[in-house]
Design a protein around this motif. Structure first.
Motif, PDB file in Angstrom:
ATOM      1  N   TRP A  32       7.048  -0.597   4.389  1.00 43.05           N
ATOM      2  CA  TRP A  32       6.095  -1.700   4.213  1.00 43.05           C
ATOM      3  C   TRP A  32       6.163  -2.255   2.790  1.00 43.05           C
ATOM      4  O   TRP A  32       6.012  -3.443   2.589  1.00 43.05           O
ATOM      5  CB  TRP A  32       4.667  -1.271   4.578  1.00 43.05           C
ATOM      6  N   PHE A  33       6.398  -1.382   1.815  1.00 44.88           N
ATOM      7  CA  PHE A  33       6.436  -1.819   0.413  1.00 44.88           C
ATOM      8  C   PHE A  33       7.664  -2.683   0.144  1.00 44.88           C
ATOM      9  O   PHE A  33       7.557  -3.782  -0.391  1.00 44.88           O
ATOM     10  CB  PHE A  33       6.424  -0.603  -0.515  1.00 44.88           C
ATOM     11  N   LEU A  54      -0.099  -3.632  -7.015  1.00 43.66           N
ATOM     12  CA  LEU A  54      -1.344  -2.887  -7.195  1.00 43.66           C
ATOM     13  C   LEU A  54      -2.441  -3.406  -6.277  1.00 43.66           C
ATOM     14  O   LEU A  54      -3.228  -2.630  -5.736  1.00 43.66           O
ATOM     15  CB  LEU A  54      -1.795  -2.945  -8.654  1.00 43.66           C
ATOM     16  N   ASP A  55      -2.496  -4.716  -6.091  1.00 38.71           N
ATOM     17  CA  ASP A  55      -3.488  -5.290  -5.178  1.00 38.71           C
ATOM     18  C   ASP A  55      -3.291  -4.769  -3.759  1.00 38.71           C
ATOM     19  O   ASP A  55      -4.256  -4.402  -3.082  1.00 38.71           O
ATOM     20  CB  ASP A  55      -3.403  -6.819  -5.174  1.00 38.71           C
ATOM     21  N   VAL A  56      -2.046  -4.741  -3.312  1.00 38.64           N
ATOM     22  CA  VAL A  56      -1.760  -4.259  -1.950  1.00 38.64           C
ATOM     23  C   VAL A  56      -2.049  -2.765  -1.842  1.00 38.64           C
ATOM     24  O   VAL A  56      -2.662  -2.316  -0.867  1.00 38.64           O
ATOM     25  CB  VAL A  56      -0.299  -4.573  -1.545  1.00 38.64           C
ATOM     26  N   LEU A  57      -1.641  -2.004  -2.833  1.00 38.94           N
ATOM     27  CA  LEU A  57      -1.921  -0.567  -2.812  1.00 38.94           C
ATOM     28  C   LEU A  57      -3.428  -0.299  -2.791  1.00 38.94           C
ATOM     29  O   LEU A  57      -3.904   0.552  -2.029  1.00 38.94           O
ATOM     30  CB  LEU A  57      -1.282   0.119  -4.019  1.00 38.94           C
ATOM     31  N   ALA A  58      -4.175  -1.021  -3.600  1.00 36.55           N
ATOM     32  CA  ALA A  58      -5.631  -0.843  -3.641  1.00 36.55           C
ATOM     33  C   ALA A  58      -6.255  -1.204  -2.288  1.00 36.55           C
ATOM     34  O   ALA A  58      -7.161  -0.519  -1.808  1.00 36.55           O
ATOM     35  CB  ALA A  58      -6.234  -1.681  -4.756  1.00 36.55           C
ATOM     36  N   TYR A  59      -5.761  -2.263  -1.673  1.00 34.61           N
ATOM     37  CA  TYR A  59      -6.259  -2.652  -0.345  1.00 34.61           C
ATOM     38  C   TYR A  59      -5.990  -1.533   0.648  1.00 34.61           C
ATOM     39  O   TYR A  59      -6.872  -1.154   1.420  1.00 34.61           O
ATOM     40  CB  TYR A  59      -5.585  -3.953   0.098  1.00 34.61           C
ATOM     41  N   ARG A  60      -4.769  -0.999   0.634  1.00 31.60           N
ATOM     42  CA  ARG A  60      -4.413   0.061   1.582  1.00 31.60           C
ATOM     43  C   ARG A  60      -5.287   1.297   1.385  1.00 31.60           C
ATOM     44  O   ARG A  60      -5.739   1.902   2.352  1.00 31.60           O
ATOM     45  CB  ARG A  60      -2.930   0.417   1.460  1.00 31.60           C
ATOM     46  N   VAL A  61      -5.542   1.661   0.137  1.00 36.00           N
ATOM     47  CA  VAL A  61      -6.388   2.825  -0.138  1.00 36.00           C
ATOM     48  C   VAL A  61      -7.834   2.546   0.267  1.00 36.00           C
ATOM     49  O   VAL A  61      -8.469   3.352   0.947  1.00 36.00           O
ATOM     50  CB  VAL A  61      -6.306   3.215  -1.629  1.00 36.00           C
ATOM     51  N   PHE A  88      -7.835  -9.759   3.007  1.00 36.96           N
ATOM     52  CA  PHE A  88      -6.604  -9.674   3.785  1.00 36.96           C
ATOM     53  C   PHE A  88      -5.851 -11.003   3.725  1.00 36.96           C
ATOM     54  O   PHE A  88      -4.646 -11.038   3.449  1.00 36.96           O
ATOM     55  CB  PHE A  88      -6.938  -9.319   5.243  1.00 36.96           C
ATOM     56  N   ASN A  89      -6.561 -12.107   3.980  1.00 37.95           N
ATOM     57  CA  ASN A  89      -5.922 -13.429   3.988  1.00 37.95           C
ATOM     58  C   ASN A  89      -5.410 -13.820   2.606  1.00 37.95           C
ATOM     59  O   ASN A  89      -4.327 -14.405   2.477  1.00 37.95           O
ATOM     60  CB  ASN A  89      -6.882 -14.475   4.532  1.00 37.95           C
ATOM     61  N   GLU A  90      -6.159 -13.475   1.583  1.00 36.34           N
ATOM     62  CA  GLU A  90      -5.724 -13.763   0.213  1.00 36.34           C
ATOM     63  C   GLU A  90      -4.442 -13.003  -0.127  1.00 36.34           C
ATOM     64  O   GLU A  90      -3.483 -13.576  -0.649  1.00 36.34           O
ATOM     65  CB  GLU A  90      -6.843 -13.375  -0.755  1.00 36.34           C
ATOM     66  N   LEU A  91      -4.418 -11.715   0.193  1.00 34.83           N
ATOM     67  CA  LEU A  91      -3.227 -10.907  -0.087  1.00 34.83           C
ATOM     68  C   LEU A  91      -2.042 -11.359   0.749  1.00 34.83           C
ATOM     69  O   LEU A  91      -0.893 -11.361   0.277  1.00 34.83           O
ATOM     70  CB  LEU A  91      -3.520  -9.424   0.151  1.00 34.83           C
ATOM     71  N   ASP A  94      -0.585 -14.217  -0.976  1.00 32.50           N
ATOM     72  CA  ASP A  94       0.086 -13.780  -2.194  1.00 32.50           C
ATOM     73  C   ASP A  94       1.436 -13.116  -1.908  1.00 32.50           C
ATOM     74  O   ASP A  94       2.390 -13.274  -2.666  1.00 32.50           O
ATOM     75  CB  ASP A  94      -0.797 -12.804  -2.975  1.00 32.50           C
ATOM     76  N   LEU A  95       1.514 -12.391  -0.808  1.00 32.76           N
ATOM     77  CA  LEU A  95       2.751 -11.682  -0.484  1.00 32.76           C
ATOM     78  C   LEU A  95       3.888 -12.619  -0.098  1.00 32.76           C
ATOM     79  O   LEU A  95       5.051 -12.227  -0.167  1.00 32.76           O
ATOM     80  CB  LEU A  95       2.508 -10.657   0.632  1.00 32.76           C
ATOM     81  N   ARG A  96       3.569 -13.831   0.268  1.00 37.01           N
ATOM     82  CA  ARG A  96       4.637 -14.788   0.603  1.00 37.01           C
ATOM     83  C   ARG A  96       5.560 -15.057  -0.577  1.00 37.01           C
ATOM     84  O   ARG A  96       6.725 -15.409  -0.384  1.00 37.01           O
ATOM     85  CB  ARG A  96       4.019 -16.109   1.080  1.00 37.01           C
ATOM     86  N   ASP A  97       5.074 -14.860  -1.777  1.00 40.42           N
ATOM     87  CA  ASP A  97       5.891 -15.067  -2.981  1.00 40.42           C
ATOM     88  C   ASP A  97       6.938 -13.974  -3.167  1.00 40.42           C
ATOM     89  O   ASP A  97       7.909 -14.162  -3.901  1.00 40.42           O
ATOM     90  CB  ASP A  97       5.014 -15.072  -4.239  1.00 40.42           C
ATOM     91  N   TRP A  98       6.735 -12.824  -2.557  1.00 42.65           N
ATOM     92  CA  TRP A  98       7.583 -11.677  -2.870  1.00 42.65           C
ATOM     93  C   TRP A  98       8.483 -11.216  -1.729  1.00 42.65           C
ATOM     94  O   TRP A  98       9.475 -10.576  -1.966  1.00 42.65           O
ATOM     95  CB  TRP A  98       6.691 -10.517  -3.302  1.00 42.65           C
TER      96      TRP A  98
END
Length: 99
Positions: A32-33, A54-61, A88-91, A94-98
């Protein structure tokens, strides 16, 4: 509110340390990462990439996401968890950039 902010800061510091160890070690990163963020930070946008990770990791935790493929897991129900759905929608945007 102050206690929540301190907890958030502590969580991000711990996640940053663990992510740094994972990136400099020989262990493979989870599917997933690498699907969402790639195997490493791009040279010109390393700090932005790190913050996104970090944002995604924090969300997952925070939301106990365990999906091995989807970085944010399944979309939450906006009517029963509006704050989580908004994050969720914000992240997701954001993930579309990466990816």
């Amino acid at each position: 509110m102050e206690a929540g902010q301190r907890a958030r800061t502590q969580l991000r510091l711990r996640l940053r340390s663990r992510l740094s160890d994972a990136l400099t070690g020989t262990d493979l990163l989870p599917v997933w990462f690498t699907t969402a963020l790639g195997p490493m930070a791009p040279p010109r946008r390393a700090e932005e990439w790190l913050e996104a990770a970090l944002d995604v990791l924090a969300y997952r935790v925070t939301y106990q996401v365990t999906d091995p493929v989807l970085p944010l897991g399944s979309a939450p129900d906006a009517s029963s968890a509006p704050r989580r759905a908004a994050r969720f929608n914000e992240l997701k945007r954001d993930l579309r950039d990466w990816g």
